[in-house]
Scaffold this active site. Structure first.
Site, PDB file in Angstrom:
ATOM      1  N   ILE A 109     -36.057  32.420 -28.617  1.00  0.00           N
ATOM      2  CA  ILE A 109     -35.704  31.508 -29.724  1.00  0.00           C
ATOM      3  C   ILE A 109     -34.187  31.432 -29.813  1.00  0.00           C
ATOM      4  O   ILE A 109     -33.526  32.477 -29.801  1.00  0.00           O
ATOM      5  CB  ILE A 109     -36.122  32.038 -31.117  1.00  0.00           C
ATOM      6  CG1 ILE A 109     -37.448  32.786 -31.075  1.00  0.00           C
ATOM      7  CG2 ILE A 109     -36.166  30.940 -32.156  1.00  0.00           C
ATOM      8  CD1 ILE A 109     -37.589  33.655 -32.315  1.00  0.00           C
ATOM      9  N   HIS A 110     -33.650  30.240 -29.899  1.00  0.00           N
ATOM     10  CA  HIS A 110     -32.206  30.144 -30.127  1.00  0.00           C
ATOM     11  C   HIS A 110     -31.787  28.850 -30.809  1.00  0.00           C
ATOM     12  O   HIS A 110     -30.635  28.673 -31.145  1.00  0.00           O
ATOM     13  CB  HIS A 110     -31.439  30.279 -28.813  1.00  0.00           C
ATOM     14  CG  HIS A 110     -31.509  29.054 -27.955  1.00  0.00           C
ATOM     15  ND1 HIS A 110     -32.597  28.771 -27.181  1.00  0.00           N
ATOM     16  CD2 HIS A 110     -30.651  28.035 -27.784  1.00  0.00           C
ATOM     17  CE1 HIS A 110     -32.396  27.636 -26.546  1.00  0.00           C
ATOM     18  NE2 HIS A 110     -31.227  27.151 -26.892  1.00  0.00           N
TER      19      HIS A 110
END
Ligand code: UD1
Length: 367
Positions: free
Chosen positions: A209-210
């Site tokens: 996730i980013h």
């Protein structure tokens, strides 16, 4: 004396760029008419976000390093423009190649185009139609002013044609990331990275996730962390944490929640070979990345993408990708684990030969 070869700048900036410039750089180095020069803007600078990719992908060191680092969007874009313009004024290349959709992509394009230097965009035409995504702005602006647009899939050509871009500027070349994957397949298959983490092949999932929409929104990040902890009770998960995500997790004191989850391995961002090795042997991927949607489709690994839209719709219509809400992930994981897998279709021109097609097209424009 004037360089008899054509000088081609390859702009590299952030993690998802390096596997896109590597095959092109190698293909150009093999041509006697080409002088490829890597320009690293320095948008990503941690070892695992940058240098490790140069090592894994055998890329020559950058000829120019702009060292811009982190900052706001305007700071990053402005710094790249100011510093890259100086390089362009000192030694004018014959063409600039930009890849992907990061801030450095649009910044280098603006700097070059304004000096009358030709720009080619590799991975052009992708659209999420979501202007809240910084990358969408970068894509739209880059494509509207670049001279040559190399696309990965038919939907990208349709998007560009609809935006009124003349057909002679657009060429479908395929997916350059698949070239890196195929070039490195031997090393990836030999790496067996799952062993380093005491995982068994096919017995674990990967989480990444980013995206700001997930990470910079405290309520959303907490929902994701709770979901990841829950899913890790069904199947072991490995979560290489992006620096932006790590900061947010720490700021929101969510680390303890993740560390308590027994089936979850939190680790640092992985090198290219190690990450691809983990993906090769994984049962599924839970992500919000762009490129991972494509790599999982190519490998036939089920991918759950926690986003409302994608600029890579072919991975949903032809591949193993599925867009979903965070709340849907546990149920979808159950379905995958009980055998509900969609076979991926082969996608035209995702074949490991994109760099060769790009070089041929480039040559026809330079001579
Ligand atoms: C950028 C790209 C995004 C891409 C992603 C891949 C833009 C607008 N975004 O997002 O499209 O999917 O890269 O990673 O260009 N940081 C470090 N070390 C680094 C790099 C970043 O610690 O080497 C931290 C810094 O605190 C920085 C934050 O991560 O402020 C975000 O980095 P940034 O380059 O602004 O955006 P990404 O989220 O990485």
């Amino acid at each position: 004396m004037k360089n008899p070869k054509k000088t081609i700048h390859l702009i590299a900036a952030a993690r998802p760029n390096f596997m896109k410039i590597a095959p092109l750089c190698h293909a150009l180095e093999a041509r006697d008419w080409a002088d490829p020069a890597i320009v690293h803007t320095g948008q990503h600078y941690d070892f695992n976000m940058s240098d490790s990719f140069f090592a894994d992908l055998n890329i020559t060191a950058p000829r120019y390093h702009l060292g811009i680092g982190s900052g706001t969007h305007a700071e990053q874009t402005g710094q790249v423009m100011i510093k890259y313009e100086k390089v362009l004024l000192e030694r004018r290349p014959d063409i600039v190649v930009v890849v992907g959709d990061v801030n450095s992509t649009v910044a280098a394009t603006l700097a070059a185009v304004k000096l009358g230097i030709k720009v080619a965009h590799l991975e052009a035409g992708l659209r999420s139609f979501d202007r809240a995504m910084p990358e969408e702005i970068n894509r739209v602006v880059t494509d509207s002013i670049a001279d040559l647009l190399w696309t990965p899939s038919p939907d990208a050509n349709e998007n560009l044609e609809r935006e009124g871009i003349p057909a002679h500027r657009i060429k479908r070349v395929g997916n350059i990331m698949i070239d890196s994957l195929e070039n490195m397949r031997g090393k990836i298959e030999d790496a067996g990275t799952f062993r380093n983490f005491k995982l068994s092949p096919g017995g674990y999932g990967i989480v990444t996730i980013h995206r700001p929409s997930n990470v910079d929104n405290p309520a959303e990040l907490e929902r994701i962390c709770r979901m990841v902890a829950e899913v890790s009770k069904k199947i072991g998960l490995i979560f290489p944490v992006h620096p932006r995500t790590r900061k947010a997790i720490e700021q929101q004191s969510l680390l303890a929640l993740l560390e308590k989850a027994k089936g979850l391995i939190l680790t640092t961002p992985q090198t290219y070979i190690n990450f691809m090795s983990l993906m090769f042997s994984s049962a599924l991927v839970i992500t919000d990345s762009g490129g991972i949607q494509e790599e999982t489709t190519y490998l036939g690994v089920p991918c759950l993408t926690m986003r409302q839209n994608t600029e890579r719709p072919i991975t949903v219509t032809h591949g193993t990708n599925r867009l979903c809400d965070v709340a849907d992930v546990p149920g979808l994981v159950d379905a995958i684990l009980s055998g509900a897998r969609r076979p991926a279709q082969k996608i035209d021109l995702w074949d490991g030969k994109t760099a060769e097609r790009v070089v041929e097209n480039l040559r026809s424009h330079l001579f």
